[in-house]
Design a protein around this motif. Sequence first.
Motif, PDB file in Angstrom:
ATOM      1  N   ASN A   1      37.107  29.118 -17.865  1.00 18.66           N
ATOM      2  CA  ASN A   1      35.819  28.437 -17.786  1.00 18.66           C
ATOM      3  C   ASN A   1      35.905  27.031 -17.213  1.00 18.66           C
ATOM      4  O   ASN A   1      34.874  26.459 -16.843  1.00 18.66           O
ATOM      5  CB  ASN A   1      35.166  28.368 -19.170  1.00 18.66           C
ATOM      6  N   ASN A   2      37.095  26.449 -17.151  1.00 16.93           N
ATOM      7  CA  ASN A   2      37.199  25.042 -16.768  1.00 16.93           C
ATOM      8  C   ASN A   2      38.101  24.749 -15.579  1.00 16.93           C
ATOM      9  O   ASN A   2      38.112  23.626 -15.085  1.00 16.93           O
ATOM     10  CB  ASN A   2      37.663  24.224 -17.973  1.00 16.93           C
TER      11      ASN A   2
ATOM     12  N   LYS B   1      36.685  23.008 -12.530  1.00 19.47           N
ATOM     13  CA  LYS B   1      36.223  21.632 -12.738  1.00 19.47           C
ATOM     14  C   LYS B   1      37.286  20.628 -12.296  1.00 19.47           C
ATOM     15  O   LYS B   1      36.961  19.584 -11.720  1.00 19.47           O
ATOM     16  CB  LYS B   1      35.838  21.412 -14.201  1.00 19.47           C
TER      17      LYS B   1
ATOM     18  N   TYR C   1      32.532  16.482 -15.059  1.00 21.35           N
ATOM     19  CA  TYR C   1      31.930  17.602 -14.321  1.00 21.35           C
ATOM     20  C   TYR C   1      30.681  18.092 -15.063  1.00 21.35           C
ATOM     21  O   TYR C   1      29.640  18.288 -14.449  1.00 21.35           O
ATOM     22  CB  TYR C   1      32.948  18.736 -14.176  1.00 21.35           C
ATOM     23  N   ASP C   2      30.829  18.290 -16.361  1.00 23.58           N
ATOM     24  CA  ASP C   2      29.691  18.779 -17.153  1.00 23.58           C
ATOM     25  C   ASP C   2      28.530  17.807 -17.077  1.00 23.58           C
ATOM     26  O   ASP C   2      27.372  18.238 -16.981  1.00 23.58           O
ATOM     27  CB  ASP C   2      30.114  18.992 -18.609  1.00 23.58           C
ATOM     28  N   ALA C   3      28.793  16.516 -17.099  1.00 20.92           N
ATOM     29  CA  ALA C   3      27.709  15.514 -17.029  1.00 20.92           C
ATOM     30  C   ALA C   3      26.989  15.577 -15.688  1.00 20.92           C
ATOM     31  O   ALA C   3      25.776  15.370 -15.629  1.00 20.92           O
ATOM     32  CB  ALA C   3      28.278  14.122 -17.258  1.00 20.92           C
ATOM     33  N   ARG C   4      27.711  15.869 -14.625  1.00 21.01           N
ATOM     34  CA  ARG C   4      27.084  15.954 -13.296  1.00 21.01           C
ATOM     35  C   ARG C   4      26.304  17.253 -13.095  1.00 21.01           C
ATOM     36  O   ARG C   4      25.395  17.308 -12.279  1.00 21.01           O
ATOM     37  CB  ARG C   4      28.155  15.851 -12.207  1.00 21.01           C
ATOM     38  N   HIS C   5      26.678  18.311 -13.811  1.00 14.66           N
ATOM     39  CA  HIS C   5      26.112  19.628 -13.516  1.00 14.66           C
ATOM     40  C   HIS C   5      25.185  20.189 -14.592  1.00 14.66           C
ATOM     41  O   HIS C   5      24.688  21.300 -14.444  1.00 14.66           O
ATOM     42  CB  HIS C   5      27.240  20.618 -13.251  1.00 14.66           C
ATOM     43  N   TYR C   6      24.973  19.473 -15.677  1.00 19.38           N
ATOM     44  CA  TYR C   6      24.083  20.016 -16.714  1.00 19.38           C
ATOM     45  C   TYR C   6      22.957  19.076 -17.000  1.00 19.38           C
ATOM     46  O   TYR C   6      22.928  17.954 -16.756  1.00 19.38           O
ATOM     47  CB  TYR C   6      24.864  20.325 -18.007  1.00 19.38           C
TER      48      TYR C   6
END
Length: 93
Positions: free
Chosen positions: A21-22, A25, A88-93
């Motif tokens: 899953n990561n 990233k 990555y999560d902050a940019r994509h969610y």
Amino acid sequence: MIKLYRNKQGKKLYPVCSWENNQHKLYNAHDRIMNTICEAQEAGLEPPYEEQERIEKAMDAFERYVIQGIVYATYEESCLIKDYVAAYDARHY
């Protein structure tokens, strides 16, 4: 009973995240820093090679100990990996 994993130096390894899953990233972070380096070179600025070394260190740690699909790393390396995953999560969610 929980199994305690250690690296060759005897340091504890902690579960970090799912490899599947990561994994993309960290590759995304590497692509982004390579683009930044190219842009800096074209602009005549000092390229951020230290950041490139940092992401490559995280990528090496990410691939080193994968046990049943879970990435394990030392505490220091796990913090480094989590920084890139969270960014990555902050940019994509």
